[in-house]
Enzyme design. Structure first.
Site, PDB file in Angstrom:
ATOM      1  CG  ASP A   1      -9.883  -0.545   4.696  1.00 17.99           C
ATOM      2  OD1 ASP A   1      -9.617  -0.971   3.608  1.00 17.99           O
ATOM      3  OD2 ASP A   1      -9.132  -0.981   6.045  1.00 17.99           O
TER       4      ASP A   1
ATOM      5  CE  LYS B   1      -3.777  -2.644   2.163  1.00 18.64           C
ATOM      6  NZ  LYS B   1      -4.758  -2.889   3.126  1.00 18.64           N
TER       7      LYS B   1
ATOM      8  N   GLY C   1      -4.137 -11.730  -8.668  1.00 19.74           N
ATOM      9  CA  GLY C   1      -5.766 -11.523  -9.079  1.00 19.74           C
ATOM     10  C   GLY C   1      -6.235 -10.509  -8.038  1.00 19.74           C
TER      11      GLY C   1
ATOM     12  CD  GLN D   1      -3.712  -4.009   6.494  1.00 16.67           C
ATOM     13  OE1 GLN D   1      -3.879  -2.933   5.839  1.00 16.67           O
ATOM     14  NE2 GLN D   1      -3.759  -5.186   5.936  1.00 16.67           N
TER      15      GLN D   1
END
Ligand code: NAP
Ligand code: LUD
Length: 322
Positions: A145, A76, A294, A120
């Site tokens: 988030d 990030k 992915g 987090q």
């Protein structure tokens, strides 16, 4: 019919053994996330033309020192630096109390230079901390988030314009869009109902007008439910749970799972797999996301997207007020 962009992003793997059926189109999160990050770089440059010196600000708050969290946070921070987002990683020790975590959240809420704040998860604290209490202390406008009860409530009611979307489900929707497959009217099956993936994924698919089945650990006959899916999103956290034989021929399969399994052929002694058994699913699906490469990189890209969106809102408000 696939758009040109979709064809460029989805790598067609041709001719499987015997030539009876070609394999699924691989939907690359690495490639799609790179496009998102490049677009955001342009947005930040445009912001700086409008308001010299202005930068989107992001804080990632971590409690403790989990290896997986360290890895995700470093992705990030790297993505933010590349885009021009001013990102800060705030670390609290494992000994932090709930009151201390709440104080850190409130300090960031009050800092006008910060447009996005995430905590987090999971919290790696020695003493138990009420995670939802901490998340709900985040100012909803900075909740990049999309996990506060305010944002989750808006999403569940279909008020999508007014809320910040959770990053992993939002990244899954972006990958679905890349395939060119339309969601409206399709039968979507979501495995998992967590606050971070399964539940918001169900809501996003529902408000994109799919008919949605939500599966969880008490669901009877999961293979039967999965066999009805035109679109399957797997987020159970169980290595290779979904077998190719369960799938409807041609289904679009989005695999959120991140699971480590033992593999003595690797120097690390382990390997990353999804919640879908890739080799068998590849024989039957129409589209499939790989693991790694992915959904994971899309989670990072959509966090950047939410941060830039939140910063645009503040910039527009400040310019309207002048
Ligand atoms: P979680 O909080 O543990 O939730 C798992 C969900 O799956 C629960 O709703 C659980 O049901 C359900 N479930 C578990 N076993 C099942 C089974 N055998 N059959 C059907 N449903 C089952 O996990 P999470 O945070 O949502 O994460 C799920 C997976 O996605 C994990 O592998 C995680 O690492 C990964 N993940 C990836 C990303 C990314 O960016 N790629 C982001 C977040 C998470 P109950 O509700 O009944 O317990
Ligand atoms: N908490 C997340 N906890 C865990 N994979 C992530 C993630 C990047 N508050 C909050 O970032 O959005 C969150 N918000 N999460 N996650 C999982 C979840 C959180 C997971 C994977 C990746 C972020 C990622 O980049 C790579 C990939 O799939 O290609 C591989 C990384 C590897 O393990 O090698």
């Amino acid at each position: 019919m696939l758009s040109l962009a979709a064809r460029l992003l989805c790598l067609r793997v041709s001719g499987c053994c015997g030539g009876s059926r070609s394999m699924a189109t691989v939907v690359s999160g690495n490639k799609t996330s790179k496009l998102v990050r490049e677009r955001l770089q342009g947005d930040v440059l445009r912001m700086q033309v409008q308001a010299p010196g202005f930068r989107p600000g992001l804080v990632v708050l971590q409690v403790g020192d989990r290896d997986d969290s360290n890895l995700y946070i470093s992705s990030k921070m790297r993505a933010a630096a590349e885009i021009g987002i001013d990102a800060r990683h705030v670390r609290l020790p494992r000994s932090a109390t709930e009151a201390e975590v709440l104080r850190s959240v409130q300090a960031v809420n009050q800092n006008p230079a910060v447009h996005g704040l995430i905590v987090q998860l999971p919290l790696d604290a020695a003493e138990p901390i009420d995670t939802q209490n901490v998340i709900d202390a985040i100012a909803p406008a900075k909740d990049v988030d999309g996990l506060t009860s305010v944002n989750a409530g808006r999403l569940s009611r279909g008020e999508l314009a007014g809320c910040l979307l959770p990053c992993t489900p939002s990244g899954c929707m972006e990958l679905i869009r890349q395939t060119g497959v339309s969601v409206a009217g399709k039968h979507a099956v979501v495995i998992g109902r967590s606050k971070i993936v399964g539940a918001p994924m169900r809501d996003l698919l529902l408000w994109s007008h799919a008919t949605v089945t939500s599966c969880h650990s008490r669901t009877h006959d999961l293979p039967e439910q999965v066999s009805r899916a035109d679109i399957l999103v797997a987020a159970a956290g169980k290595a290779e749970l979904v077998r190719g034989e369960w799938l409807k021929e041609g289904a679009l399969v989005i695999d959120c799972g991140i699971n480590h399994v033992a593999d003595e052929t690797k120097p690390s002694g382990k390997r990353l797999v999804g919640d879908v058994h890739y080799a068998s699913a590849n024989q039957r699906a129409g589209y499939i996301t790989p693991v790694p490469g992915g959904v994971g990189p899309m989670t990072v890209a959509m966090l950047m997207e939410n941060t830039v969106q939140s910063a645009w809102r503040v910039l527009q408000q400040s310019q309207a007020g002048r």
